[in-house]
Scaffold this motif. Sequence first.
Motif, short mmCIF file in Angstrom:
data_model
loop_
_atom_site.label_atom_id
_atom_site.label_comp_id
_atom_site.label_asym_id
_atom_site.label_seq_id
_atom_site.Cartn_x
_atom_site.Cartn_y
_atom_site.Cartn_z
N ARG A 167 0.83 -1.21 0.00
CA ARG A 167 0.00 0.00 0.00
C ARG A 167 0.86 1.26 0.00
N GLU A 168 1.94 1.26 0.79
CA GLU A 168 2.81 2.43 0.85
C GLU A 168 3.52 2.66 -0.49
N VAL A 169 3.97 1.57 -1.11
CA VAL A 169 4.65 1.69 -2.40
C VAL A 169 3.69 2.17 -3.47
N ILE A 170 2.47 1.65 -3.45
CA ILE A 170 1.46 2.07 -4.43
C ILE A 170 1.22 3.57 -4.33
N GLN A 171 1.07 4.08 -3.13
CA GLN A 171 0.82 5.51 -2.95
C GLN A 171 1.96 6.34 -3.50
N SER A 172 3.18 5.85 -3.33
CA SER A 172 4.35 6.57 -3.86
C SER A 172 4.44 6.46 -5.37
N ASP A 173 4.24 5.23 -5.90
CA ASP A 173 4.39 5.01 -7.34
C ASP A 173 3.32 5.74 -8.15
N ILE A 174 2.12 5.84 -7.60
CA ILE A 174 1.04 6.53 -8.31
C ILE A 174 1.43 7.97 -8.61
N ILE A 175 2.12 8.59 -7.69
CA ILE A 175 2.56 9.98 -7.90
C ILE A 175 3.45 10.07 -9.13
N TYR A 176 4.39 9.14 -9.27
CA TYR A 176 5.30 9.15 -10.41
C TYR A 176 4.56 8.83 -11.72
N ILE A 177 3.64 7.86 -11.66
CA ILE A 177 2.91 7.46 -12.86
C ILE A 177 2.08 8.63 -13.38
N LYS A 178 1.36 9.30 -12.49
CA LYS A 178 0.56 10.45 -12.91
C LYS A 178 1.43 11.58 -13.42
N LYS A 179 2.58 11.78 -12.80
CA LYS A 179 3.49 12.83 -13.24
C LYS A 179 4.01 12.55 -14.64
N VAL A 180 4.43 11.32 -14.89
CA VAL A 180 4.95 10.97 -16.22
C VAL A 180 3.85 11.03 -17.28
N ALA A 181 2.65 10.54 -16.94
CA ALA A 181 1.53 10.61 -17.87
C ALA A 181 1.22 12.06 -18.21
N GLY A 182 1.29 12.93 -17.21
CA GLY A 182 1.06 14.35 -17.45
C GLY A 182 2.13 14.97 -18.33
N GLN A 183 3.38 14.55 -18.14
CA GLN A 183 4.47 15.07 -18.98
C GLN A 183 4.30 14.66 -20.43
N ILE A 184 3.93 13.40 -20.64
CA ILE A 184 3.72 12.92 -22.01
C ILE A 184 2.55 13.67 -22.64
N SER A 185 1.47 13.82 -21.91
CA SER A 185 0.30 14.53 -22.43
C SER A 185 0.66 15.97 -22.80
N ALA A 186 1.43 16.62 -21.94
CA ALA A 186 1.83 18.00 -22.22
C ALA A 186 2.68 18.08 -23.48
N GLU A 187 3.54 17.10 -23.68
CA GLU A 187 4.39 17.09 -24.88
C GLU A 187 3.57 16.83 -26.14
N LEU A 188 2.39 16.22 -25.96
CA LEU A 188 1.49 16.00 -27.09
C LEU A 188 0.56 17.19 -27.32
N GLY A 189 0.70 18.22 -26.50
CA GLY A 189 -0.07 19.44 -26.69
C GLY A 189 -1.27 19.56 -25.80
N TYR A 190 -1.44 18.65 -24.84
CA TYR A 190 -2.60 18.69 -23.96
C TYR A 190 -2.44 19.75 -22.89
N SER A 191 -3.45 20.52 -22.67
CA SER A 191 -3.45 21.53 -21.63
C SER A 191 -4.66 21.30 -20.75
N TYR A 192 -4.42 20.94 -19.50
CA TYR A 192 -5.52 20.60 -18.57
C TYR A 192 -6.18 21.86 -18.05
N VAL A 193 -7.49 21.88 -18.16
CA VAL A 193 -8.28 22.98 -17.62
C VAL A 193 -9.35 22.38 -16.72
N ARG A 194 -9.34 22.71 -15.45
CA ARG A 194 -10.32 22.17 -14.51
C ARG A 194 -11.69 22.75 -14.81
N LYS A 195 -12.70 21.86 -14.86
CA LYS A 195 -14.07 22.32 -15.09
C LYS A 195 -14.80 22.44 -13.75
N ASN A 196 -15.54 23.52 -13.58
CA ASN A 196 -16.30 23.74 -12.36
C ASN A 196 -17.58 22.90 -12.38
#
Length: 269
Positions: free
Chosen positions: A240-269
């Motif tokens: 459980r502790e490792v999962i919590q830590s690894d998820i942070i890295y996975i989301k970070k890398v996924a976000g970096q790839i998405s940004a390099e593909l031109g994705y810009s996240y905009v939070r919807k209200n």
Amino acid sequence: MKNTLSNMEKPGEHYKVPNLEKGIAVLEYLSLQSAGGTLQEIKTELEISQTTAYRILNTLARLNYLSYDENSKRYKLSRKLLTLGYRSLNEHNLLETVLPRLRELRDQVKETACFGVLGSQKGIFIEQAQGHHTFRFILSPGKPFELHCSAPGKAIMAYLPDTARNRYLSYMDFPRYNARTITTPEAYLKELEKFRMVGYAIDNEEEMSGVICLGAPIFNYTGYPCGAIWISGPKDRLTREVIQSDIIYIKKVAGQISAELGYSYVRKN
């Protein structure tokens, strides 16, 4: 698969090549058969004549889209289709963008890091960076994965537009692999909503007992989930502790790839 051909026949289509449609149906059918298929199985499942099936299969084999085993009399997809699939992943050099990031993720979490996309009915594994542990998971490029019990499948499906998600749901029969497997559309949709809120998905031993997978979606410049990255490992390592830590890295890398593909996240209200 028996409705594959009829599904392609849409009202108002005046220019059709029936044998081409049948050839594509053969390829789609074999893409779902890890052991391949015999002439008899293919012609029966697709409801086409033996002569037509034989000609299509031999043509595809001659052009190296299929391989044929003389001993088992079975046809299988060759790597040539995978090569064409790689060429289609040219959205801002998607694969070239993903691979370095996969290696970064692997080096950070030590587990095998993978990349996959949606196919016609299931997910398709594309590439991996093998983990550093002696015991690690290795997949073959082109291998299909289930959408209802895999981390990448759920990560992508959670963010699909309703129309696209419903189309994939219509193909899914929710096979049970163990007591943890989700087997109903209702439970599946509820889980997708949960994953959509947190931005990642988990396969908690739902397909293979003792194996946990963690995945996050990749978005293109239009905000469409064009793929997913994930890691796989034994539950003894992914605590459980490792999962919590690894998820942070996975989301970070996924976000970096998405940004390099031109994705810009905009939070919807």
